[in-house]
Enzyme design. Structure first.
Site, PDB file in Angstrom:
ATOM      1  N   THR A   1     -14.659  18.053 -13.382  1.00 27.40           N
ATOM      2  CA  THR A   1     -14.155  17.126 -14.855  1.00 27.40           C
ATOM      3  C   THR A   1     -12.766  15.983 -13.868  1.00 27.40           C
ATOM      4  O   THR A   1     -13.715  14.217 -14.733  1.00 27.40           O
ATOM      5  CB  THR A   1     -12.899  17.593 -15.951  1.00 27.40           C
ATOM      6  OG1 THR A   1     -14.722  18.689 -15.509  1.00 27.40           O
ATOM      7  CG2 THR A   1     -12.865  17.262 -17.227  1.00 27.40           C
TER       8      THR A   1
ATOM      9  N   LYS B   1      -0.793  22.054 -12.579  1.00 33.20           N
ATOM     10  CA  LYS B   1       0.468  22.796 -12.987  1.00 33.20           C
ATOM     11  C   LYS B   1       0.446  23.935 -12.841  1.00 33.20           C
ATOM     12  O   LYS B   1       1.459  24.183 -13.020  1.00 33.20           O
ATOM     13  CB  LYS B   1       0.385  22.340 -14.795  1.00 33.20           C
ATOM     14  CG  LYS B   1      -0.574  23.225 -15.124  1.00 33.20           C
ATOM     15  CD  LYS B   1      -1.700  21.779 -15.796  1.00 33.20           C
ATOM     16  CE  LYS B   1      -3.112  22.707 -16.231  1.00 33.20           C
ATOM     17  NZ  LYS B   1      -3.917  21.498 -17.059  1.00 33.20           N
TER      18      LYS B   1
ATOM     19  N   GLY C   1     -12.018  18.212  -4.882  1.00 34.91           N
ATOM     20  CA  GLY C   1     -12.457  18.414  -6.183  1.00 34.91           C
ATOM     21  C   GLY C   1     -12.730  17.190  -6.994  1.00 34.91           C
ATOM     22  O   GLY C   1     -12.747  15.920  -6.942  1.00 34.91           O
ATOM     23  N   LEU C   2     -13.968  17.716  -7.630  1.00 29.88           N
ATOM     24  CA  LEU C   2     -15.243  16.182  -7.756  1.00 29.88           C
ATOM     25  C   LEU C   2     -15.816  16.811  -9.361  1.00 29.88           C
ATOM     26  O   LEU C   2     -16.726  16.561  -9.770  1.00 29.88           O
ATOM     27  CB  LEU C   2     -16.113  15.620  -6.306  1.00 29.88           C
ATOM     28  CG  LEU C   2     -15.856  15.576  -5.973  1.00 29.88           C
ATOM     29  CD1 LEU C   2     -17.028  15.102  -4.777  1.00 29.88           C
ATOM     30  CD2 LEU C   2     -15.350  14.269  -5.958  1.00 29.88           C
TER      31      LEU C   2
ATOM     32  N   GLU D   1     -11.748  26.638 -22.243  1.00 32.18           N
ATOM     33  CA  GLU D   1     -12.636  27.106 -21.427  1.00 32.18           C
ATOM     34  C   GLU D   1     -13.348  28.428 -21.421  1.00 32.18           C
ATOM     35  O   GLU D   1     -13.210  29.666 -22.246  1.00 32.18           O
ATOM     36  CB  GLU D   1     -11.915  28.015 -20.386  1.00 32.18           C
ATOM     37  CG  GLU D   1     -10.527  26.242 -19.416  1.00 32.18           C
ATOM     38  CD  GLU D   1     -11.344  25.700 -19.371  1.00 32.18           C
ATOM     39  OE1 GLU D   1     -11.943  25.668 -18.329  1.00 32.18           O
ATOM     40  OE2 GLU D   1     -11.041  24.233 -18.305  1.00 32.18           O
TER      41      GLU D   1
ATOM     42  N   ILE E   1      -0.662  11.148 -20.487  1.00 34.02           N
ATOM     43  CA  ILE E   1       0.787  10.854 -21.369  1.00 34.02           C
ATOM     44  C   ILE E   1       1.497  10.830 -20.188  1.00 34.02           C
ATOM     45  O   ILE E   1       1.951  11.698 -19.586  1.00 34.02           O
ATOM     46  CB  ILE E   1       2.049  12.599 -22.145  1.00 34.02           C
ATOM     47  CG1 ILE E   1       0.337  12.183 -23.228  1.00 34.02           C
ATOM     48  CG2 ILE E   1       2.863  11.086 -23.379  1.00 34.02           C
ATOM     49  CD1 ILE E   1       0.720  13.250 -24.485  1.00 34.02           C
TER      50      ILE E   1
ATOM     51  N   GLY F   1     -16.780  22.435 -25.926  1.00 33.61           N
ATOM     52  CA  GLY F   1     -16.220  22.409 -24.456  1.00 33.61           C
ATOM     53  C   GLY F   1     -14.301  21.554 -24.488  1.00 33.61           C
ATOM     54  O   GLY F   1     -13.444  21.660 -23.884  1.00 33.61           O
TER      55      GLY F   1
ATOM     56  N   GLU G   1       1.970  13.513 -12.694  1.00 28.42           N
ATOM     57  CA  GLU G   1       2.118  13.166 -13.267  1.00 28.42           C
ATOM     58  C   GLU G   1       1.410  13.367 -14.691  1.00 28.42           C
ATOM     59  O   GLU G   1       0.864  14.153 -15.539  1.00 28.42           O
ATOM     60  CB  GLU G   1       1.838  11.591 -13.323  1.00 28.42           C
ATOM     61  CG  GLU G   1       1.710  10.693 -14.644  1.00 28.42           C
ATOM     62  CD  GLU G   1       2.810  11.034 -15.240  1.00 28.42           C
ATOM     63  OE1 GLU G   1       4.376  10.492 -15.160  1.00 28.42           O
ATOM     64  OE2 GLU G   1       3.347  11.829 -16.880  1.00 28.42           O
TER      65      GLU G   1
ATOM     66  N   LYS H   1       3.387  24.808 -18.131  1.00 30.49           N
ATOM     67  CA  LYS H   1       4.062  22.543 -17.985  1.00 30.49           C
ATOM     68  C   LYS H   1       5.183  22.473 -18.792  1.00 30.49           C
ATOM     69  O   LYS H   1       6.555  21.523 -17.995  1.00 30.49           O
ATOM     70  CB  LYS H   1       2.979  21.942 -19.324  1.00 30.49           C
ATOM     71  CG  LYS H   1       1.758  21.891 -19.023  1.00 30.49           C
ATOM     72  CD  LYS H   1       1.203  21.273 -19.831  1.00 30.49           C
ATOM     73  CE  LYS H   1      -0.187  21.228 -19.427  1.00 30.49           C
ATOM     74  NZ  LYS H   1      -1.651  21.508 -20.587  1.00 30.49           N
TER      75      LYS H   1
HETATM   76  N1  LIG Z   1      -9.521  19.471 -16.841  1.00 33.74           N
HETATM   77  C1  LIG Z   1      -8.707  18.441 -17.489  1.00 33.74           C
HETATM   78  O1  LIG Z   1      -8.454  17.735 -18.707  1.00 33.74           O
HETATM   79  C2  LIG Z   1      -7.330  18.603 -16.882  1.00 33.74           C
HETATM   80  C3  LIG Z   1      -6.104  17.647 -17.257  1.00 33.74           C
HETATM   81  C4  LIG Z   1      -5.369  18.233 -16.893  1.00 33.74           C
HETATM   82  C5  LIG Z   1      -5.314  18.427 -15.519  1.00 33.74           C
HETATM   83  N2  LIG Z   1      -6.325  19.508 -14.826  1.00 33.74           N
HETATM   84  C6  LIG Z   1      -6.110  20.409 -14.056  1.00 33.74           C
HETATM   85  O2  LIG Z   1      -6.855  18.966 -12.254  1.00 33.74           O
HETATM   86  C7  LIG Z   1      -6.946  20.121 -11.889  1.00 33.74           C
HETATM   87  C8  LIG Z   1      -8.961  20.021 -10.959  1.00 33.74           C
HETATM   88  O3  LIG Z   1      -9.567  20.546 -12.777  1.00 33.74           O
HETATM   89  P1  LIG Z   1     -11.175  19.971 -13.912  1.00 33.74           P
HETATM   90  O4  LIG Z   1     -10.831  20.207 -15.065  1.00 33.74           O
HETATM   91  O5  LIG Z   1     -11.519  18.484 -12.698  1.00 33.74           O
HETATM   92  O6  LIG Z   1     -11.244  21.350 -12.533  1.00 33.74           O
HETATM   93  P2  LIG Z   1     -12.512  21.758 -12.520  1.00 33.74           P
HETATM   94  O7  LIG Z   1     -13.486  20.356 -13.111  1.00 33.74           O
HETATM   95  O8  LIG Z   1     -13.231  22.986 -11.914  1.00 33.74           O
HETATM   96  O9  LIG Z   1     -13.701  20.607 -10.221  1.00 33.74           O
HETATM   97  C9  LIG Z   1     -12.344  21.658  -9.883  1.00 33.74           C
HETATM   98  C10 LIG Z   1     -12.783  21.146  -8.413  1.00 33.74           C
HETATM   99  O10 LIG Z   1     -13.376  21.854  -7.583  1.00 33.74           O
HETATM  100  C11 LIG Z   1     -13.398  22.257  -6.346  1.00 33.74           C
HETATM  101  N3  LIG Z   1     -13.297  23.510  -5.941  1.00 33.74           N
HETATM  102  C12 LIG Z   1     -13.388  24.487  -6.167  1.00 33.74           C
HETATM  103  N4  LIG Z   1     -12.810  25.593  -5.409  1.00 33.74           N
HETATM  104  C13 LIG Z   1     -13.495  24.566  -3.996  1.00 33.74           C
HETATM  105  C14 LIG Z   1     -13.359  24.956  -2.515  1.00 33.74           C
HETATM  106  N5  LIG Z   1     -12.927  26.094  -2.297  1.00 33.74           N
HETATM  107  N6  LIG Z   1     -13.661  24.141  -1.979  1.00 33.74           N
HETATM  108  C15 LIG Z   1     -13.717  23.041  -1.872  1.00 33.74           C
HETATM  109  N7  LIG Z   1     -13.594  22.551  -3.373  1.00 33.74           N
HETATM  110  C16 LIG Z   1     -13.290  23.578  -4.400  1.00 33.74           C
HETATM  111  C17 LIG Z   1     -14.994  22.638  -7.357  1.00 33.74           C
HETATM  112  O11 LIG Z   1     -15.994  21.857  -6.833  1.00 33.74           O
HETATM  113  P3  LIG Z   1     -17.430  21.888  -7.632  1.00 33.74           P
HETATM  114  O12 LIG Z   1     -17.884  20.790  -8.569  1.00 33.74           O
HETATM  115  O13 LIG Z   1     -18.722  22.170  -5.823  1.00 33.74           O
HETATM  116  O14 LIG Z   1     -17.541  23.313  -7.968  1.00 33.74           O
HETATM  117  C18 LIG Z   1     -14.805  20.916  -8.103  1.00 33.74           C
HETATM  118  O15 LIG Z   1     -15.406  20.206  -8.129  1.00 33.74           O
HETATM  119  C19 LIG Z   1      -6.624  21.364 -11.774  1.00 33.74           C
HETATM  120  O16 LIG Z   1      -5.625  21.707 -11.747  1.00 33.74           O
HETATM  121  C20 LIG Z   1      -6.078  21.603 -14.257  1.00 33.74           C
HETATM  122  O17 LIG Z   1      -5.233  22.269 -14.191  1.00 33.74           O
HETATM  123  C21 LIG Z   1      -7.486  18.953 -15.823  1.00 33.74           C
END
Ligand SMILES: NC(=O)c1ccc[n+]([C@@H]2O[C@H](COP(=O)([O-])OP(=O)(O)OC[C@H]3O[C@@H](n4cnc5c(N)ncnc54)[C@H](OP(=O)(O)O)[C@@H]3O)[C@@H](O)[C@H]2O)c1
Length: 434
Positions: free
Chosen positions: A14, A107, A11-12, A192, A138, A189, A131, A207
């Protein structure tokens, strides 16, 4: 210095890109504190060609996420893909089964499968750390699991979803209605494109269930969380709360009671009227805050950014630093086999003050019908306010605040009114906090 901790990153988006940026920016500080370097070896995302604003050339690319778990040159797998099941869960299972340490921000996956994954990690003697899954940057998992480890925790509650908190505080400061603020939040932003998990309270419930297991030493029970979101809150409710000295916040609340040798776990996510004197009332915008009531440390308040690339990456990397220091504790503080099962608590005997809002037809006898239901159910009314423009023939808003009393009485009153042709929509009930 010992050999680097070798990391595979799935996952690359946010958070994933944030982790790469953080490791690049603070690599020296992190290596000094961890006692060894944190070295990303391999990465995976869906689209290899996407410009992510980071240089991925130093890392091996895997098209298939689960291949990360099989690599011999990887010590720790970081799952930042998301989703409770599917590829994220498959990766976590594979990685743990292969004896790799796992860090996740997911989560939903932990709330649904945390017990299974923790048991797997314990069986393999590796870490499962999460975490970043609760309240972003936090350090509340560490705070409860380590900082407050000497305490019995009597209750835990807080603001666990930044999107909802942003929407509610915007409604408060602008007087706008829910739908308009949600649209602005999406444009900016803060929400979602599909905001259902956030605004329906599911994200906060994920959570809360995790925090409850950690705080009370009970098995995770996400299915038992009583969840309502913020979609029914109107600008008039916010104005009404303000006039009473309250703000409205989506709050997750959990406590655990021992009765007759059994444990009962109460878990609820619901909008509350929070007294302006309460520390949670001043938590505005996308901020998160968690309060833990500890029997020796007293009230602990954790507050900060609940989301965003920087704060969330900070929590992910903190977990990796722990792993690099060889600090492997049970994921839920106690071994999974020692976590107690707890029955869902019956909220009926809980004592609270309630705000009840009715949308009613403007005709004689409606107020009398509502107050009769309150009287018959034993709900004592503290104040009642009617809003609206009866002269325009539209619906009228009636808000009632009850004196303190059992929640079962409020439910009984609403049951008496259920199906009444006087009500234009189901009543909204919120409890008062502080
Ligand atoms: N964003 C936040 O502020 C935040 C805060 C706390 C926790 N989280 C948690 O952190 C996790 C990631 O969140 P995010 O916001 O970073 O999500 P995101 O921006 O949607 O990134 C998801 C990443 O997963 C990749 N992906 C999705 N399906 C895939 C697959 N089948 N095979 C390979 N790669 C795959 C996507 O690839 P592509 O980029 O190529 O599409 C993307 O790079 C989630 O569990 C979220 O609940 C996020």
């Amino acid at each position: 210095m010992t050999a680097p901790l070798r990391i595979a990153l799935a996952g690359l988006g946010t958070v994933g890109a944030g982790v790469i940026r953080l490791l690049e920016a603070n690599g020296d500080i992190i290596a000094a504190r961890a006692g060894r370097a944190l070295q990303v070896v391999a990465v995976c995302a869906r689209d290899r060609t996407k410009d992510r604003g980071i240089d991925l050339s130093p890392y091996a690319w895997e098209d298939d996420m689960t291949a990360l778990a099989a690599r011999d040159d990887v010590d720790a797998v970081v799952e930042l893909v998301g989703g409770s099941d599917g590829p994220a869960l498959a990766l976590a299972r594979n990685a743990l089964n292969s004896g790799k340490q796992v860090v996740t921000a997911n989560k939903a996956m932990i709330a649904h499968h945390g017990m299974e994954l923790a048991a797997l990690a314990e069986g393999k003697g590796v870490a499962l750390k999460y975490e970043a899954a609760v309240a972003g940057g936090i350090p509340v998992i560490k705070g409860l699991g380590e900082g407050a480890a000497a305490n019995r925790i009597d209750g835990i509650y807080g603001i666990l979803n930044g999107t909802c908190n942003y929407i509610l505080s915007q409604m408060e400061s602008t007087g706008a209605d829910f739908g308009d603020v949600l649209k602005d939040a999406q444009d900016l932003g803060y929400a979602e494109a599909d905001p259902a998990f956030d605004i329906e309270g599911v994200d906060a419930a994920h959570k809360l269930a995790i925090l409850a297991a950690l705080a009370f030493g009970t098995q995770l029970d996400f299915a038992a969380v009583d969840i309502s979101g913020i979609t029914k809150i109107r600008a008039a409710d916010i104005a009404q709360a303000d006039a009473l000295g309250y703000v409205i916040r989506l709050i997750g609340v959990a406590d655990c009671e021992d009765k007759g040798g059994e444990r009962f776990l109460f878990q609820r996510v619901q909008p509350y009227l929070v007294s302006k004197q309460h520390p949670l009332a001043s938590v505005d915008g996308p901020t998160n805050a968690v309060v833990a009531e500890c029997n020796f440390a007293g009230r602990l308040l954790f507050e900060g950014a609940g989301a965003g690339d920087g704060p969330t990456a900070s929590a992910v990397v903190a977990d990796l630093i722990d792993i690099a220091r060889d600090r492997v504790a049970p994921p839920f503080s106690l071994p999974v086999s020692a976590l107690q099962s707890a029955a869902p608590a019956d909220p009926g005997h809980r004592v609270s003050r309630a705000y009840m809002r009715f949308v009613v037809a403007d005709r004689p006898g409606v107020l009398a019908e509502i107050t009769a239901a309150m009287r018959d159910a034993g709900v004592s009314i503290e104040s009642m306010i009617q809003h609206g423009h009866p002269e325009e023939g539209g619906d009228v808003l009636v808000a009632i605040v009850s004196h303190e009393g059992p929640e079962s009485a409020v439910s009984a009153a609403l049951d008496l009114l259920d199906g009444s042709p006087s009500l234009s929509e189901p009543p909204l009930v919120m409890r008062l906090l502080g």
